[in-house]
Every structure is written in C-alpha cells, then in structure tokens.
Design an enzyme around this catalytic site. Structure first.
Site, PDB file in Angstrom:
ATOM      1  N   ASP A   1       1.824  -2.316  -4.853  1.00  0.00           N
ATOM      2  CA  ASP A   1       3.116  -1.662  -5.041  1.00  0.00           C
ATOM      3  C   ASP A   1       2.964  -0.146  -5.010  1.00  0.00           C
ATOM      4  O   ASP A   1       3.905   0.557  -4.651  1.00  0.00           O
ATOM      5  CB  ASP A   1       3.732  -2.113  -6.364  1.00  0.00           C
ATOM      6  CG  ASP A   1       4.125  -3.581  -6.327  1.00  0.00           C
ATOM      7  OD1 ASP A   1       5.291  -3.863  -6.003  1.00  0.00           O
ATOM      8  OD2 ASP A   1       3.265  -4.438  -6.580  1.00  0.00           O
TER       9      ASP A   1
ATOM     10  N   ASN B   1      -0.718  -3.241  -8.640  1.00  0.00           N
ATOM     11  CA  ASN B   1      -0.174  -4.460  -8.045  1.00  0.00           C
ATOM     12  C   ASN B   1       0.236  -5.397  -9.168  1.00  0.00           C
ATOM     13  O   ASN B   1       0.036  -5.110 -10.351  1.00  0.00           O
ATOM     14  CB  ASN B   1      -1.206  -5.114  -7.119  1.00  0.00           C
ATOM     15  CG  ASN B   1      -0.575  -6.178  -6.232  1.00  0.00           C
ATOM     16  OD1 ASN B   1       0.431  -5.934  -5.573  1.00  0.00           O
ATOM     17  ND2 ASN B   1      -1.147  -7.365  -6.213  1.00  0.00           N
TER      18      ASN B   1
END
Length: 247
Positions: free
Chosen positions: A138, A148
């Site tokens: 992310d 993440n």
C-alpha cells in the site's frame, strides 16, 4: 491516500476545465478516468512481467492479501511466458482478501491454488515447497520500508528464516522518505470480534485492528517496479531518471 487524493483532485480539475469549455463535466471525468486506468494498467503490466520472470517454472509461490492489478498482470505475464506454478494464498484475516479475491483469480485462470489460514505459513514454508513469497504494498517508502496488509511483516520474518525470497511489487511513493512517513490506519475492531454477524468472543473482550504493518528493508529481497527490480536499500535511485535499472 496518495492515489485517491490524486484521483479526486484530478477529477475536480477535469470538471472545471469541461465546464469552462461548455462541455459535460461528468463525461469528461469518465473519459479522463479511463485514460488514467489504462496508464496504470500498462505500468503495472510491466511490473507483472518482471515478477513473472522471478517465479521458477513449476515452482510454488505464497501470496498475501489481494494485490489489485498485479494479480491480473502477473497471471497474464505467466500465460504469455508459458509459465505454470502452484499458488498458496494466505487468507488474510480479518477481511479475508486472500481467500475471497486472490485465490479465486489464480484458480479461475487455471493455476493450482491452495488457501491457508494465516497461522499456517510456517508449516507451508517448511513442508509445501514454497519457492517465493510475494505481496503488493500500500506504501513503498524511499528508504526501502513498505507497508502492506497486517500480517505481511510476520510472513516476511518467516520467509527470511526459511531462506525464501520476498519480492514486493509496486511503485515507490515520492513523498514517503522513510517509515516515519507511514501512517497506520486503525480500523473497526468489530471485524476482529465477529465475522458475518457471528461473534467470535464474549462481549467483555476487546480487539484492535491495525490495517497494515511495516516491513523493514532487510527482510525484502527486491522491490519489483516498472523500471526493474531494486534492492530496497537502493530504492531511492528509482527517482533518478527514467532509465530502467536492475540491481
């Protein structure tokens, strides 16, 4: 947050330009969005091509969460390369993106796909012949830290212990210089306390739901980008030029 901010501000600008030109702002936003998505998919296909090249023919990979476009692009790349492999998907509690989304994509495209609960990772790495662990991110900071879905950090630790390479996919965030720039969103703990309306605990029990965790660069074998595969400690060089670099 970066991506949605860019999308929102761009839509507003496109709408203003369309209104000033006497055009339909909604149609302008739709057309601009399609163009933006096509650019994104084209970029991520290059990332998927690079990742597919790292997966051994006939090997076994482990995934975490649902990597959005990278799942589709690596599948397409593998098919173009006539490459086949087995896939183990960590289910990714509490929202189960790995079970609900990632596993279905691979299975429906003909890959031998197995779902494991998040606490089966060590077993699978020790006994199921995992060759490679991969996840999207992310956020990818310029110093090599990545964020993440929660649980990625512990899988990365296990991969290091078992000598399994961990490849992160995505495009680094120019404004994220270090892990200190990464903000962890805390989500509704009710998703931990219950599932589909069925309580997992008695009412007196509390829960926390951090949406992400941060993986340090020493646990990452490489960051797979559209410009090549970078050692995480050299990731800052991604922004040097448009020349593709492999490390």
């Amino acid at each position: 947050a970066n991506r949605y901010g860019q999308i929102t501000y761009r839509c507003a600008e496109v709408a203003k330009e369309a209104l000033a030109a006497g055009k339909d702002p909604i149609q302008a936003i739709v057309e601009n969005t399609v163009e933006s998505l096509n650019r994104r998919y084209s970029t991520m296909q290059i990332v998927g091509d690079h990742l597919a090249e790292l997966i051994p023919q006939g090997g076994t990979i482990l995934t975490q969460c649902f990597g959005e476009t990278i799942i589709g692009t690596v599948i397409r790349a593998a098919r173009c390369q006539n490459k086949d492999f087995k896939v183990f998907c960590a289910e990714t509690r509490p929202y189960l993106q790995g079970a609900r989304l990632t596993s279905g994509c691979f299975a429906q495209m003909g890959f031998d796909t197995t779902v494991i609960t998040d606490n089966m990772v060590a077993y699978a790495m020790e006994r199921e012949g995992i060759d490679l662990f991969t996840s999207a991110a992310d956020t990818i900071a310029r110093d090599g830290h990545i964020a993440n879905k929660i649980g990625t950090f512990q899988i990365a630790i296990l991969a290091k212990y078992f000598g399994i390479p961990y490849y992160v996919t995505g495009i680094p965030d120019q404004d994220k210089h270090s892990k200190d720039d990464i903000v962890i969103e805390m989500r509704d703990p009710q998703q931990v306390l219950s599932y589909r309306g069925i309580p997992n605990t008695v009412p007196e029990v509390k829960a926390i739901y951090p949406s992400f965790d941060v993986v340090p660069p020493h646990l990452i074998s490489g960051v797979v980008t559209d410009k090549g595969v970078y050692v995480p400690y050299l990731l800052d060089h991604y922004f040097d030029s448009d020349v593709k670099k492999f490390y």
